[in-house]
Scaffold this motif. Structure first.
Motif, short mmCIF file in Angstrom:
data_model
loop_
_atom_site.label_atom_id
_atom_site.label_comp_id
_atom_site.label_asym_id
_atom_site.label_seq_id
_atom_site.Cartn_x
_atom_site.Cartn_y
_atom_site.Cartn_z
N ARG A 11 -2.20 -20.38 -1.17
CA ARG A 11 -3.07 -19.30 -1.61
C ARG A 11 -2.40 -18.34 -2.60
O ARG A 11 -3.04 -17.83 -3.52
CB ARG A 11 -3.56 -18.51 -0.40
CG ARG A 11 -4.51 -17.38 -0.77
CD ARG A 11 -5.22 -16.80 0.41
NE ARG A 11 -6.13 -17.82 0.93
CZ ARG A 11 -6.45 -17.96 2.20
NH1 ARG A 11 -5.95 -17.16 3.10
NH2 ARG A 11 -7.28 -18.91 2.56
N LYS A 69 -7.27 2.60 3.09
CA LYS A 69 -8.57 2.42 3.75
C LYS A 69 -9.35 3.72 3.69
O LYS A 69 -10.56 3.72 3.45
CB LYS A 69 -8.36 1.99 5.20
CG LYS A 69 -9.66 1.88 5.97
CD LYS A 69 -9.42 1.56 7.42
CE LYS A 69 -10.74 1.61 8.16
NZ LYS A 69 -10.55 1.43 9.59
N LYS A 99 -11.92 -0.98 0.58
CA LYS A 99 -12.32 -1.68 1.80
C LYS A 99 -11.26 -2.75 2.06
O LYS A 99 -10.97 -3.57 1.19
CB LYS A 99 -13.70 -2.31 1.64
CG LYS A 99 -14.21 -2.90 2.90
CD LYS A 99 -15.67 -3.28 2.77
CE LYS A 99 -16.17 -3.78 4.11
NZ LYS A 99 -17.61 -3.88 4.15
N MET A 100 -10.69 -2.74 3.25
CA MET A 100 -9.60 -3.65 3.57
C MET A 100 -10.12 -4.88 4.32
O MET A 100 -11.22 -4.87 4.87
CB MET A 100 -8.56 -2.94 4.44
CG MET A 100 -8.02 -1.66 3.82
SD MET A 100 -7.22 -1.98 2.23
CE MET A 100 -5.85 -0.88 2.35
N TYR A 101 -9.30 -5.93 4.37
CA TYR A 101 -9.71 -7.16 5.05
C TYR A 101 -9.79 -6.99 6.56
O TYR A 101 -10.46 -7.75 7.24
CB TYR A 101 -8.78 -8.32 4.70
CG TYR A 101 -7.48 -8.34 5.48
CD1 TYR A 101 -7.39 -9.01 6.70
CD2 TYR A 101 -6.35 -7.69 5.01
CE1 TYR A 101 -6.22 -9.02 7.42
CE2 TYR A 101 -5.18 -7.70 5.73
CZ TYR A 101 -5.11 -8.37 6.93
OH TYR A 101 -3.94 -8.37 7.65
N SER A 102 -9.08 -5.98 7.10
CA SER A 102 -9.12 -5.70 8.53
C SER A 102 -9.39 -4.21 8.73
O SER A 102 -8.82 -3.38 8.00
CB SER A 102 -7.78 -6.05 9.18
OG SER A 102 -7.70 -5.49 10.49
N LEU A 105 -6.11 -2.21 9.02
CA LEU A 105 -5.18 -2.10 7.89
C LEU A 105 -5.45 -0.80 7.16
O LEU A 105 -6.57 -0.56 6.69
CB LEU A 105 -5.34 -3.29 6.94
CG LEU A 105 -4.48 -3.26 5.69
CD1 LEU A 105 -2.99 -3.22 6.04
CD2 LEU A 105 -4.79 -4.47 4.82
N GLU A 108 -2.10 -0.84 1.61
CA GLU A 108 -1.57 -2.04 0.97
C GLU A 108 -1.11 -1.64 -0.43
O GLU A 108 -1.73 -0.77 -1.06
CB GLU A 108 -2.64 -3.14 0.89
CG GLU A 108 -2.15 -4.44 0.31
CD GLU A 108 -3.17 -5.56 0.41
OE1 GLU A 108 -2.92 -6.63 -0.15
OE2 GLU A 108 -4.22 -5.37 1.06
#
Length: 116
Positions: A11, A69, A99-102, A105, A108
């Motif tokens: 990835r 976030k 907007k975070m993947y979790s 979180l 980043e």
């Protein structure tokens, strides 16, 4: 000119080096149960590790994009950031709410740095 990729999987590559420049993928804390200051500290530790692996360090960071976030966490993140950045070596920086993947979180960061 060659392109060197470190810590590569199908990835992404955590580190890409090209033409004297180091690019880091989004760095974050693996322990998402922590608050903004702890997540920021862990993220910056990760950045230190990957920059060292690439042959450079935080004094040579050119640019950082910080994703929060909640933008209201900016003060807590900046408290840790300000203690980490070497005096007189502040990079160009953007800080945005994202907007975070979790949902756990909180921060980043992506980094671009120069090689010595």
């Amino acid at each position: 000119m060659s392109i060197q990729r470190l810590r590569t999987d199908p990835r992404l590559s955590e580190v890409v080096i090209h033409n004297g420049t180091v690019y880091l993928a989004g760095q974050l804390d693996e322990n998402l149960s922590e608050g903004i200051e702890a997540q920021t500290r862990a993220t910056l530790d990760s950045i230190d590790t990957f920059l060292a692996e690439a042959g450079t360090d935080k004094s040579r960071i050119l640019s950082v994009t910080i994703f929060l976030k909640n933008i209201d966490d900016r003060d807590g993140m900046n408290k840790v950031w300000d203690a980490w950045v070497p005096a007189g070596q502040s990079p160009a920086r953007a800080c945005v709410e994202a907007k975070m993947y979790s949902p756990d979180l909180l921060v980043e960061m992506t980094v671009i740095a120069a090689l010595p």
